[in-house]
Design a protein around this motif. Structure first.
Motif, mmCIF file in Angstrom:
data_model
loop_
_atom_site.group_PDB
_atom_site.id
_atom_site.type_symbol
_atom_site.label_atom_id
_atom_site.label_comp_id
_atom_site.label_asym_id
_atom_site.label_seq_id
_atom_site.Cartn_x
_atom_site.Cartn_y
_atom_site.Cartn_z
ATOM 1 N N SER A 47 0.813 -1.218 0.000
ATOM 2 C CA SER A 47 0.000 0.000 0.000
ATOM 3 C C SER A 47 0.845 1.265 0.000
ATOM 4 O O SER A 47 0.320 2.356 -0.187
ATOM 5 C CB SER A 47 -0.923 0.010 1.230
ATOM 6 O OG SER A 47 -0.175 0.229 2.415
ATOM 7 N N MET A 48 2.147 1.135 0.227
ATOM 8 C CA MET A 48 3.006 2.316 0.334
ATOM 9 C C MET A 48 3.867 2.464 -0.919
ATOM 10 O O MET A 48 4.740 1.635 -1.174
ATOM 11 C CB MET A 48 3.861 2.230 1.598
ATOM 12 C CG MET A 48 3.042 2.449 2.847
ATOM 13 S SD MET A 48 4.012 2.469 4.364
ATOM 14 C CE MET A 48 4.260 0.734 4.607
ATOM 15 N N VAL A 49 3.602 3.507 -1.665
ATOM 16 C CA VAL A 49 4.349 3.796 -2.891
ATOM 17 C C VAL A 49 5.071 5.125 -2.684
ATOM 18 O O VAL A 49 4.476 6.190 -2.737
ATOM 19 C CB VAL A 49 3.409 3.871 -4.107
ATOM 20 C CG1 VAL A 49 4.208 4.139 -5.372
ATOM 21 C CG2 VAL A 49 2.601 2.592 -4.242
ATOM 22 N N HIS A 50 6.359 5.040 -2.408
ATOM 23 C CA HIS A 50 7.162 6.241 -2.113
ATOM 24 C C HIS A 50 8.598 5.963 -2.519
ATOM 25 O O HIS A 50 9.094 4.836 -2.391
ATOM 26 C CB HIS A 50 7.088 6.552 -0.607
ATOM 27 C CG HIS A 50 7.669 7.884 -0.247
ATOM 28 N ND1 HIS A 50 9.008 8.050 0.031
ATOM 29 C CD2 HIS A 50 7.106 9.107 -0.112
ATOM 30 C CE1 HIS A 50 9.237 9.320 0.328
ATOM 31 N NE2 HIS A 50 8.097 9.975 0.240
ATOM 32 N N SER A 51 9.269 6.985 -3.017
ATOM 33 C CA SER A 51 10.625 6.801 -3.547
ATOM 34 C C SER A 51 11.628 6.409 -2.478
ATOM 35 O O SER A 51 12.705 5.911 -2.803
ATOM 36 C CB SER A 51 11.095 8.089 -4.242
ATOM 37 O OG SER A 51 11.069 9.192 -3.344
ATOM 38 N N ASN A 52 11.312 6.619 -1.190
ATOM 39 C CA ASN A 52 12.239 6.266 -0.107
ATOM 40 C C ASN A 52 11.802 5.022 0.653
ATOM 41 O O ASN A 52 12.315 4.748 1.741
ATOM 42 C CB ASN A 52 12.389 7.427 0.872
ATOM 43 C CG ASN A 52 13.034 8.645 0.243
ATOM 44 O OD1 ASN A 52 12.402 9.670 0.065
ATOM 45 N ND2 ASN A 52 14.299 8.536 -0.126
ATOM 46 N N ILE A 53 10.853 4.267 0.110
ATOM 47 C CA ILE A 53 10.380 3.042 0.745
ATOM 48 C C ILE A 53 10.487 1.899 -0.260
ATOM 49 O O ILE A 53 10.097 2.048 -1.420
ATOM 50 C CB ILE A 53 8.931 3.183 1.247
ATOM 51 C CG1 ILE A 53 8.871 4.197 2.397
ATOM 52 C CG2 ILE A 53 8.374 1.840 1.711
ATOM 53 C CD1 ILE A 53 7.467 4.452 2.915
#
Length: 670
Positions: free
Chosen positions: A419-425
């Motif tokens: 569910s987490m779409v982020h460039s640092n994850i």
């Protein structure tokens, strides 16, 4: 003795028509619900794919911008190695020589052999990191950190903002040095223009917008006019677009990068899939409705009512079975990370049928390791036309597959990660069960964790990480935490997500200098199906908050304490806590930093010490309220923030040979 045959009284016309109308309405209603559900699923999948595609463009654009800077830095290095500069450099032995050199450099502006470099734009000369001469004094503070870096790494570059303008800076050093082993460094500057961004936008098929100091009016951009206008409207807007189209990142402190990618192809594919599903859904529903109409209005003799009921019941049963089969076929698992509304259920997983025991589509390339819960390996997925992609595959240990609590935790890790779409994850791309058991697939990242980075720096360079490198790691991690902490459920309410294991082992620095947070396996969230038992402590004791070590309730401030402990370890080379056994260590973690620990932070953490001390408050109320406030406090210290290219250079210095071996080890033939 005669046998009496019981017969039902004939059905009245009114009752028959009422039943028929209800059947027809039910059939059409089910068809509409199925179609609406399928349409929403396809659009959600298309939107997720589109957002992933947009997010993937950010590093590509950044890489192309870095190449512009690298080209300028290489040109600066050529200028620094001119024979005339090298001859002057060898004569510098005293401060008076330095002063004389400064005057001589000022006259270079008129020399024909220096004209190609003077024409580039403002420039400056340095002796090591000491400025000697500059054509634009206001750029000297921006040139100086580049000169310092170039003195050791040959070249350095950056995109910076100054007074509403965006500048491309490049610095290069001379091979020769003076008797004090100081090189000459030439720093060049070019004002960044839309014309320089145009080739990047055209090459990648996106719109690019750079915003200096948060001022949209001073932004420069390139790309298709409509997309560029959408980006300008997006800057500063808090409302999310109806269709994902944009992505944002901080290129450097004071410089924001926005990228827009058109999603026509994805949306057209979704609409085509929706249209293709409409006919079978409404065909079956129509047949069922027609049967209801026949029941309601077809003239029949009263004596034939029983036969009519039997025929209609058979048609109803057959049509309902067809609708059910059609519904099951339409529930296709998306090929992208699940959205926030996706739910993995432990009961569904434990109750998997033989269909889930299919052969794995993941081909193991090499094992990475295993723990008490799962085995981890690098695997490849192959597709049509030679397509292949590497993943990190995490498989639940076979002996734990029947443990409902463990499976539930594994499912939660997959669901939250997806569910987490982020460039640092580090995202989770897939979850399922095949012949080898439960698995989840994550993005494969070439790099090393921060713990390995600290140890390699101590061994190879004789020191831990510099403040500017720690600043970059801290700020990028804070972005990941801010995103995770702000996650909401379907009702728009925050789910209270806490990572609970922020540590150097769970922070990855990629070969390209990016920082990523991984491993949401023990995350705390109100939206989880599994729960940590009361009194059970999970996490890394060296970096754990006091309340977590005591197994008390935790909130996002616990992660900020852990991040503060990571910064201490990176700056000093050692964790703040030490202990001879697990009991002593957990006792120390539960009590929190002592006065001696805080004195050590003050003495060894330099300009970042006051910020770290606040983050390490034993009482959560004394810490920063959120990750954004932590990041702002770090920036307020004035400490320099290293660029991704600097982190990349350090990774190459410390792990170049190992990374090359990894590339070869995990290379997959077509």
């Amino acid at each position: 003795m005669s046998t009496r045959v019981r017969t039902w009284p004939p059905m009245s016309v009114t009752v028959r028509r009422l039943i028929g109308v209800l059947v027809a309405m039910f059939a059409l209603g089910v068809g509409a619900v199925l179609f609406s559900s399928h349409r929403k699923q396809q659009l959600d999948t298309a939107h997720a794919r589109l957002q992933n595609a947009v997010d993937a463009e950010l590093p590509r654009v950044t890489e192309n911008l870095e190449e512009l800077g690298a080209e300028l830095a290489r040109r600066a290095a050529q200028g620094a190695n001119l024979d005339a500069i090298g001859a002057l450099l060898m004569e510098v032995t005293t401060q008076s020589d330095v002063n004389a050199l400064s005057n001589t450099l000022a006259h270079f502006e008129q020399e024909p052999w220096f004209t190609p470099y003077a024409r580039v734009g403002p420039h400056a000369f340095f002796m090591g990191s000491v400025p000697l001469f500059s054509t634009e004094p206001r750029l000297v503070p921006l040139f100086t950190p580049l000169a310092e870096h170039a003195s050791g790494a040959s070249v350095a570059s950056a995109v910076v903002a100054l007074e509403g303008d965006l500048w491309l800076l490049g610095a290069g050093r001379s091979v020769r040095t003076n008797p004090q082993q100081q090189p000459a460094v030439l720093a060049l500057a070019q004002k960044l223009t839309a014309a320089q961004l145009e080739p990047i936008a055209n090459k990648l098929g996106v719109a690019v917008l750079l915003v200096p100091n948060g001022k949209p009016a001073d932004a420069i951009g390139a790309g298709p006019t409509a997309q560029l206008e959408a980006l300008r409207q997006r800057v500063g807007s808090k409302a999310a677009p109806a269709v994902p189209c944009c992505a944002r990142s901080d290129l450097k402190a004071g410089v924001e990068l926005y990228v827009h990618r058109h999603g026509t192809a994805e949306l057209r594919a979704a609409q085509a899939e929706i249209s293709s599903a409409a006919f079978p859904i409404f065909a079956v529903a129509g047949l069922l409705a027609f049967a209801g109409v026949l029941l309601a209005f077809l003239p029949r003799r009263a004596a034939a009512s029983d036969e009519l009921l039997r025929e209609t019941a058979a048609q109803l049963k057959q049509s309902q079975e067809q609708l059910q089969r059609l519904s099951q076929r339409l529930q296709v698992e998306p090929a992208v990370p699940p959205s926030d509304t996706t739910r993995f259920g432990v009961d569904d997983a434990l109750g998997s049928t033989q269909a889930s025991a299919q052969l794995s589509r993941y081909e193991t390339v090499a094992p990475l390791g295993e723990g008490g819960m799962a085995k981890v390996s690098v695997a490849v997925v192959r597709g049509a036309e030679g397509f292949r992609r590497l993943f990190v595959l995490k498989r639940l240990r076979a002996e734990l597959a029947g443990n409902a609590e463990v499976v539930s935790q594994f499912i939660d890790e997959a669901r939250l990660g997806a569910s987490m779409v982020h460039s640092n994850i580090v995202p989770v791309f897939d979850f399922g069960r095949d012949a080898e058991g439960y698995y989840l697939a994550q993005e494969y990242i070439l790099g090393r964790d921060v713990d390995a980075l600290i140890e390699a720096s101590k061994q190879q360079r004789g020191r831990p990480l510099e403040t500017e490198l720690v600043m970059t790691i801290a700020l990028e991690t804070a972005k990941a935490l801010a995103y995770a902490h702000s996650r909401t459920n379907d009702a728009g309410q925050r789910v209270g997500l806490v990572h609970r294991d922020v540590s150097p082992n769970n922070l990855m620095v990629t070969a390209r200098g990016e920082v990523k947070l991984l491993d949401f396996g023990i995350v705390k969230s109100d939206d989880r199906s599994s729960r940590t038992q009361a009194g059970v402590v999970k996490g890394n004791l060296f970096f754990m908050s006091p309340e977590q070590a005591r197994a008390l309730p935790v909130d996002l401030r616990s992660d900020l304490f852990s991040l503060g402990m990571v910064l201490v370890s990176a700056l000093t080379g050692e964790p703040l806590y030490s202990g001879n056994d697990m009991y002593e260590l957990i006792t120390r973690a539960g009590a929190g930093p002592t006065a001696a620990d805080l004195q050590r932070v003050t003495a060894q953490c330099g300009v970042l010490a006051p910020v770290i001390l606040k983050a390490l408050s034993v009482d959560p109320a004394g810490r920063y309220p959120d990750a954004e406030a932590f990041a702002q406090a770090l920036l307020a210290t004035g400490a320099r923030v290293a660029t991704a290219s600097e982190l990349q250079a350090l990774m190459e210095t410390l792990f170049g040979a190992q990374l090359a071996q990894d590339r070869q080890r995990f290379a997959v033939p077509a």
